[in-house]
Motif scaffolding. Sequence first.
Motif, PDB file in Angstrom:
ATOM      1  N   GLY A 156     -48.480  10.839 120.768  1.00 44.49           N
ATOM      2  CA  GLY A 156     -47.817  10.198 122.163  1.00 44.49           C
ATOM      3  C   GLY A 156     -48.395   9.048 122.832  1.00 44.49           C
ATOM      4  O   GLY A 156     -47.611   8.356 123.215  1.00 44.49           O
ATOM      5  N   CYS A 157     -49.912   9.027 122.876  1.00 46.86           N
ATOM      6  CA  CYS A 157     -50.456   7.763 123.547  1.00 46.86           C
ATOM      7  C   CYS A 157     -49.860   6.475 122.786  1.00 46.86           C
ATOM      8  O   CYS A 157     -49.897   5.462 123.416  1.00 46.86           O
ATOM      9  CB  CYS A 157     -51.871   7.960 123.902  1.00 46.86           C
ATOM     10  SG  CYS A 157     -52.460   9.198 125.002  1.00 46.86           S
ATOM     11  N   VAL A 205     -44.382   1.608 123.540  1.00 50.08           N
ATOM     12  CA  VAL A 205     -43.248   1.137 124.340  1.00 50.08           C
ATOM     13  C   VAL A 205     -43.413   0.222 125.464  1.00 50.08           C
ATOM     14  O   VAL A 205     -42.811  -0.657 125.888  1.00 50.08           O
ATOM     15  CB  VAL A 205     -42.668   2.388 124.850  1.00 50.08           C
ATOM     16  CG1 VAL A 205     -41.718   2.202 126.075  1.00 50.08           C
ATOM     17  CG2 VAL A 205     -41.809   3.416 123.866  1.00 50.08           C
ATOM     18  N   ALA A 206     -44.774   0.287 126.002  1.00 57.37           N
ATOM     19  CA  ALA A 206     -45.243  -0.715 127.145  1.00 57.37           C
ATOM     20  C   ALA A 206     -45.125  -1.943 126.601  1.00 57.37           C
ATOM     21  O   ALA A 206     -44.857  -3.104 127.425  1.00 57.37           O
ATOM     22  CB  ALA A 206     -46.488  -0.144 127.647  1.00 57.37           C
ATOM     23  N   ASN A 249     -47.193   5.852 121.053  1.00 56.68           N
ATOM     24  CA  ASN A 249     -45.898   5.668 121.427  1.00 56.68           C
ATOM     25  C   ASN A 249     -45.756   4.935 122.634  1.00 56.68           C
ATOM     26  O   ASN A 249     -45.196   3.991 122.829  1.00 56.68           O
ATOM     27  CB  ASN A 249     -45.080   6.967 121.142  1.00 56.68           C
ATOM     28  CG  ASN A 249     -44.844   7.330 119.649  1.00 56.68           C
ATOM     29  OD1 ASN A 249     -45.193   6.482 118.879  1.00 56.68           O
ATOM     30  ND2 ASN A 249     -44.453   8.589 119.664  1.00 56.68           N
ATOM     31  N   ARG A 250     -46.521   5.794 123.767  1.00 58.85           N
ATOM     32  CA  ARG A 250     -46.490   4.954 125.002  1.00 58.85           C
ATOM     33  C   ARG A 250     -47.063   3.684 125.257  1.00 58.85           C
ATOM     34  O   ARG A 250     -46.268   2.656 125.609  1.00 58.85           O
ATOM     35  CB  ARG A 250     -47.311   5.782 126.139  1.00 58.85           C
ATOM     36  CG  ARG A 250     -46.505   7.235 126.304  1.00 58.85           C
ATOM     37  CD  ARG A 250     -47.215   7.684 127.667  1.00 58.85           C
ATOM     38  NE  ARG A 250     -48.424   8.049 127.693  1.00 58.85           N
ATOM     39  CZ  ARG A 250     -49.162   9.034 127.226  1.00 58.85           C
ATOM     40  NH1 ARG A 250     -48.636  10.047 126.514  1.00 58.85           N
ATOM     41  NH2 ARG A 250     -50.448   9.184 127.258  1.00 58.85           N
ATOM     42  N   ALA A 251     -48.092   3.390 124.297  1.00 60.65           N
ATOM     43  CA  ALA A 251     -48.673   1.875 124.261  1.00 60.65           C
ATOM     44  C   ALA A 251     -47.726   1.001 123.604  1.00 60.65           C
ATOM     45  O   ALA A 251     -47.325  -0.167 124.096  1.00 60.65           O
ATOM     46  CB  ALA A 251     -49.999   2.118 123.514  1.00 60.65           C
ATOM     47  N   ASP A 307     -53.978   5.705 131.244  1.00 56.64           N
ATOM     48  CA  ASP A 307     -54.082   7.195 132.012  1.00 56.64           C
ATOM     49  C   ASP A 307     -54.419   8.083 131.247  1.00 56.64           C
ATOM     50  O   ASP A 307     -54.481   9.435 131.398  1.00 56.64           O
ATOM     51  CB  ASP A 307     -52.842   7.385 132.482  1.00 56.64           C
ATOM     52  CG  ASP A 307     -51.481   7.510 131.426  1.00 56.64           C
ATOM     53  OD1 ASP A 307     -51.843   7.191 130.443  1.00 56.64           O
ATOM     54  OD2 ASP A 307     -50.577   8.007 131.785  1.00 56.64           O
ATOM     55  N   CYS A 308     -55.261   7.900 130.023  1.00 58.47           N
ATOM     56  CA  CYS A 308     -55.820   9.064 129.123  1.00 58.47           C
ATOM     57  C   CYS A 308     -57.438   8.934 128.755  1.00 58.47           C
ATOM     58  O   CYS A 308     -57.775   7.917 128.733  1.00 58.47           O
ATOM     59  CB  CYS A 308     -55.118   8.950 127.744  1.00 58.47           C
ATOM     60  SG  CYS A 308     -55.514  10.363 126.477  1.00 58.47           S
ATOM     61  N   TYR A 313     -55.892   4.939 119.783  1.00 58.50           N
ATOM     62  CA  TYR A 313     -55.290   6.079 120.683  1.00 58.50           C
ATOM     63  C   TYR A 313     -55.683   7.635 120.075  1.00 58.50           C
ATOM     64  O   TYR A 313     -55.636   7.908 118.978  1.00 58.50           O
ATOM     65  CB  TYR A 313     -53.947   5.909 120.792  1.00 58.50           C
ATOM     66  CG  TYR A 313     -53.475   4.670 121.239  1.00 58.50           C
ATOM     67  CD1 TYR A 313     -53.629   4.133 122.747  1.00 58.50           C
ATOM     68  CD2 TYR A 313     -53.183   3.662 120.695  1.00 58.50           C
ATOM     69  CE1 TYR A 313     -53.206   2.834 123.249  1.00 58.50           C
ATOM     70  CE2 TYR A 313     -52.920   2.315 120.881  1.00 58.50           C
ATOM     71  CZ  TYR A 313     -53.080   1.976 122.318  1.00 58.50           C
ATOM     72  OH  TYR A 313     -52.917   0.746 122.792  1.00 58.50           O
ATOM     73  N   GLN A 332     -55.252   4.162 125.999  1.00 56.83           N
ATOM     74  CA  GLN A 332     -54.369   4.204 127.009  1.00 56.83           C
ATOM     75  C   GLN A 332     -54.873   4.561 128.458  1.00 56.83           C
ATOM     76  O   GLN A 332     -55.707   5.528 128.536  1.00 56.83           O
ATOM     77  CB  GLN A 332     -53.433   5.491 126.736  1.00 56.83           C
ATOM     78  CG  GLN A 332     -52.050   5.796 127.291  1.00 56.83           C
ATOM     79  CD  GLN A 332     -51.136   4.718 127.071  1.00 56.83           C
ATOM     80  OE1 GLN A 332     -50.900   3.843 126.394  1.00 56.83           O
ATOM     81  NE2 GLN A 332     -50.226   4.572 128.082  1.00 56.83           N
TER      82      GLN A 332
END
Length: 180
Positions: free
Chosen positions: A161-162, A168-169, A164-166, A141-142, A157, A139
Amino acid sequence: MLFTHDTEVSLQSAVELVNSAGEPDTLTEVADLDDFYERYEFTGRHERTRAELDEVRALRARLRRLLTSSRDDAVEQVNAMLAEAGALPQLVRHDRFDWHLHAVDPDSPLAVRISVETAMAMVDVVRADEMSRLSVCDQEDCDGLVLDLSRNRSRRYCSTGCTNRAAVAAYRERQRRAEA
């Protein structure tokens, strides 16, 4: 199972400990250390003091350097950590665990035991030439650490959380391309 149970647990606890230094810091109270101690079924002395918490928190940067280093650098760090602690590996059996390695006295400070257990786990990682099992989160920003114990080496990841963010992106990017 890629490594022995005690190696995997030591690696998992080291990665969680390193990642606890992120935003937000998840190891700020003695109760947080108590939870960590219980979750990874540490044995031996546990003082439950602010001083012990501070010692364990101070270990995070050193473990991060170890877990993100090259194989040859890891060897130097492992040897230094074991020498500093006066480690003497011995087979032990206790509680519900069959024979496994301990390398310092159970009355040693918790930070020393965590350091040595991580170093001993890294001995197995280095010997198996499996340094690629440790990486930094994909990710953007991680900078969390990832321990990939999957058979197909697919973990990218550090957390759900990371992941899921990936996802969604990626979904939004597919939607944007479909609309264009």
